[in-house]
Design a protein around this motif. Structure first.
Motif, PDB file in Angstrom:
ATOM      1  N   ARG A  46       6.536   9.836  -0.310  1.00 14.23           N
ATOM      2  CA  ARG A  46       7.871   9.392   0.097  1.00 14.23           C
ATOM      3  C   ARG A  46       7.871   7.903   0.449  1.00 14.23           C
ATOM      4  O   ARG A  46       8.757   7.152   0.035  1.00 14.23           O
ATOM      5  N   ALA A  47       6.873   7.492   1.240  1.00 18.80           N
ATOM      6  CA  ALA A  47       6.808   6.090   1.645  1.00 18.80           C
ATOM      7  C   ALA A  47       6.569   5.176   0.446  1.00 18.80           C
ATOM      8  O   ALA A  47       7.181   4.109   0.324  1.00 18.80           O
ATOM      9  N   VAL A  48       5.673   5.592  -0.455  1.00 20.20           N
ATOM     10  CA  VAL A  48       5.396   4.791  -1.644  1.00 20.20           C
ATOM     11  C   VAL A  48       6.651   4.675  -2.518  1.00 20.20           C
ATOM     12  O   VAL A  48       6.913   3.626  -3.106  1.00 20.20           O
ATOM     13  N   ALA A  49       7.434   5.741  -2.585  1.00 23.80           N
ATOM     14  CA  ALA A  49       8.662   5.719  -3.396  1.00 23.80           C
ATOM     15  C   ALA A  49       9.627   4.655  -2.889  1.00 23.80           C
ATOM     16  O   ALA A  49      10.259   3.931  -3.680  1.00 23.80           O
ATOM     17  N   VAL A  50       9.764   4.552  -1.579  1.00 23.73           N
ATOM     18  CA  VAL A  50      10.649   3.526  -1.018  1.00 23.73           C
ATOM     19  C   VAL A  50      10.104   2.137  -1.325  1.00 23.73           C
ATOM     20  O   VAL A  50      10.831   1.237  -1.739  1.00 23.73           O
ATOM     21  N   TRP A  51       8.790   1.971  -1.139  1.00 21.90           N
ATOM     22  CA  TRP A  51       8.177   0.662  -1.371  1.00 21.90           C
ATOM     23  C   TRP A  51       8.300   0.240  -2.836  1.00 21.90           C
ATOM     24  O   TRP A  51       8.727  -0.879  -3.129  1.00 21.90           O
ATOM     25  N   ILE A  52       7.944   1.127  -3.765  1.00 21.82           N
ATOM     26  CA  ILE A  52       7.927   0.731  -5.173  1.00 21.82           C
ATOM     27  C   ILE A  52       9.336   0.490  -5.694  1.00 21.82           C
ATOM     28  O   ILE A  52       9.558  -0.390  -6.531  1.00 21.82           O
ATOM     29  N   SER A  53      10.316   1.232  -5.200  1.00 21.54           N
ATOM     30  CA  SER A  53      11.706   0.982  -5.598  1.00 21.54           C
ATOM     31  C   SER A  53      12.117  -0.420  -5.199  1.00 21.54           C
ATOM     32  O   SER A  53      12.683  -1.176  -6.007  1.00 21.54           O
ATOM     33  N   ASN A  54      11.823  -0.786  -3.966  1.00 18.61           N
ATOM     34  CA  ASN A  54      12.196  -2.111  -3.493  1.00 18.61           C
ATOM     35  C   ASN A  54      11.462  -3.206  -4.258  1.00 18.61           C
ATOM     36  O   ASN A  54      12.027  -4.257  -4.573  1.00 18.61           O
TER      37      ASN A  54
END
Length: 530
Positions: free
Chosen positions: A125-133
């Motif tokens: 979940r955290a990686v998904a937010v980071w990579i999207s940004n």
């Protein structure tokens, strides 16, 4: 443009967007989000051994949880983790433990962290937010390949002690599921590199893979010095690498296909301008807080024009913060967070105050409840309603041989004062006790292009003696005053080499301003300034 990586990156973005939107929505409801997450942990694990011992079935709120479950360090979890390693189920979590992931500090013992599917999903979940940004901020990253620094395994003899698998087979496995497969399609280096235990072979194969990758867009490493080590090996072995690239190289672990055109192109460019070797590199992601900040100027000099993104706080146990729009907000949809202030009081994430310093406590889907992560952080602002944190140091990194009680954050502050006063920018700086059996005292091992003035050691001693306990030890003669050991070059190479030889994984090694080991003069030599 490589269609494979481009398609994989865009699919990864599409798969990550829903979580990115959920995170942004949750940012305005931090208390509700955190309380709901804690409620699920307690409800789902009430019938476990840990849940029964701590009356999870009676817990209705965070206030109840804080009353019934004490804050614990890793050592207090070891009896439960030993049961898991022996094959017991339903110990910390109702969900099965997939594996135990090793982790260790640069001067601490190895820890085994239980990984469940839920914990993997929390990291994802955290990686998904980071990579999207990241993809929104630098769209060019979607069109090429990435280097995610791999961690060669340590030599260990404890695997036979566990009936549960020890360690992931590859670093992308932290994510699990679909994201893992998409990431593997974008890698500039093959996952098999993680199985290489000889460090010279590891560097050689890593660089050959990277040199073949002209469309490299992203480099991600935990510590900036890791990339600087790569460049040092590149320059020291340039001719060998070009020959390998032109003729190909086969090892028992990996085969590097020959690429004569790329070898000729690189020969024309030479090793002194790494930005020219990877002309499309758009971002380097690495730690930028605390001691890691010392290495950023050298990295910027090597890659002018490339965006440097400071990573958030990530540990084997938990994904704490992520870089987002000039902030580093808590990953509030991943784990439950608490914070202990300097007076010992514990606060939930929704009640933190700006500019205050705290020590981290986490509860995760892997079964660590009110786990004392021991990272010291400062609140630097807020992303919507979420606290943004800066890493200061490890609260449990305390050197105390005769009552001096020096801790990492205090030592870091002392060094910052002295280096700033003399306008020195060290490449490496570490304080450690030297010669504990005869005439014990601390030595600062420092590598710097700047000259160190004669009064440097005296001013450092003055700063250290702001600590009542250290001052008393020196006045009593238990410790001699601090000395300065000027390391001529390659200090970080020596440091990492020593710890790898002691059995640490390269990815676990984090340079720190304070180290509790006492044998560093055997590696760096004796002090030359008082």
């Amino acid at each position: 443009m490589k269609l494979g990586p481009a398609i994989a990156n865009n699919l990864w973005l599409a798969a990550s967007l829903p979580e990115w939107m959920r995170f942004r929505h949750a940012a305005t409801k931090i208390e509700e989000t955190q309380r709901q997450l804690l409620s699920r942990y307690v409800r789902d694990n009430a019938a476990t051994d840990f849940g029964k011992d701590h009356r999870f079935s009676e817990i209705r709120s965070w206030e109840d949880f804080a009353e019934m479950v004490p804050v614990r360090p890793y050592e207090d979890f070891e009896p439960w983790i030993s049961q898991i390693a022996s094959g017991a189920h339903n110990v910390l979590t109702a969900e099965p433990v997939k594996l135990l992931e090793p982790s260790s500090g640069s001067s601490g013992a190895e820890k085994w962290i239980p990984y469940t599917r839920r914990l993997q999903a929390e990291f994802s979940r955290a990686v998904a937010v980071w990579i999207s940004n990241v993809f929104f901020e630098v769209p060019a990253l979607k069109t090429g390949r990435a280097y995610w620094s791999l961690t060669p395994p340590a030599q260990r003899n404890r695997a036979q002690e566990s009936s549960v698998p020890i360690g992931f087979d590859e670093d992308s496995a932290y994510l699990g599921g679909f994201a893992r497969h998409l990431v593997n399609l974008t890698l500039a280096t093959p996952p098999q590199l993680r199985g290489v235990t000889d460090m010279d072979t590891f560097w050689r194969l890593t660089l050959l893979s990277l040199l073949k990758c002209r469309d490299l867009r992203l480099m991600s490493a935990w510590h900036p010095s890791f990339i600087l080590l790569l460049l040092r090996y590149l320059r020291s072995n340039w001719s060998i690498l070009l020959d390998d690239l032109g003729s190909g190289l086969s090892t028992p672990t990996l085969r590097i296909a020959r690429d004569e055109p790329r070898s000729r192109e690189l020969a024309r460019l030479g090793p002194d301008n790494p930005a020219a070797l990877w002309p499309h590199l758009a971002m380097i992601s690495c730690w930028g807080d605390a001691h890691a900040a010392n290495y950023l100027p050298d990295l910027r000099a090597e890659f002018p024009g490339v965006k440097l993104q400071p990573k958030g706080i990530v540990a084997t146990e938990a994904f704490v913060t992520l870089p987002l729009e000039r902030h580093h907000p808590l990953a509030i949809r991943s784990h439950f967070f608490e914070f202990q202030d300097e007076g010992g009081s514990v606060h939930p994430a929704w009640s933190l105050k700006n500019k205050c310093t705290y020590t981290l406590i986490v509860t995760t889907g892997g079964g660590l409840y009110r786990y004392a992560l021991r990272d010291q952080v400062e609140v630097t602002g807020f992303y919507k309603g979420i606290p943004s944190l800066r890493f200061i140091g490890k609260a449990d990194n305390v050197s105390d041989h005769c009552g001096e009680k020096l801790n990492e954050a205090f030592v870091a502050d002392c060094l910052e004062v002295v280096f700033t006063r003399f306008e020195i920018k060290p490449r490496f700086a570490m304080l450690a006790l030297d010669n504990p059996d005869a005439s014990p005292g601390y030595s600062l091992y420092v590598e710097s292009a700047d000259e160190l003035p004669k009064q440097f050691a005296a001013m450092l001693e003055e700063q250290l003696r702001r600590s009542h306990h250290y001052d008393l030890c020196v006045r009593l003669g238990q410790l001699r005053p601090v000395r300065v050991n000027r390391v001529s070059e390659n200090a970080y190479d020596i440091y990492t080499g020593a710890l790898v030889n002691k059995g640490m994984r390269l990815g676990d090694i984090k340079p720190s301003p304070l180290n509790r080991n006492t044998d560093w003069s055997d590696y760096f030599g004796r002090s030359d300034m008082s």
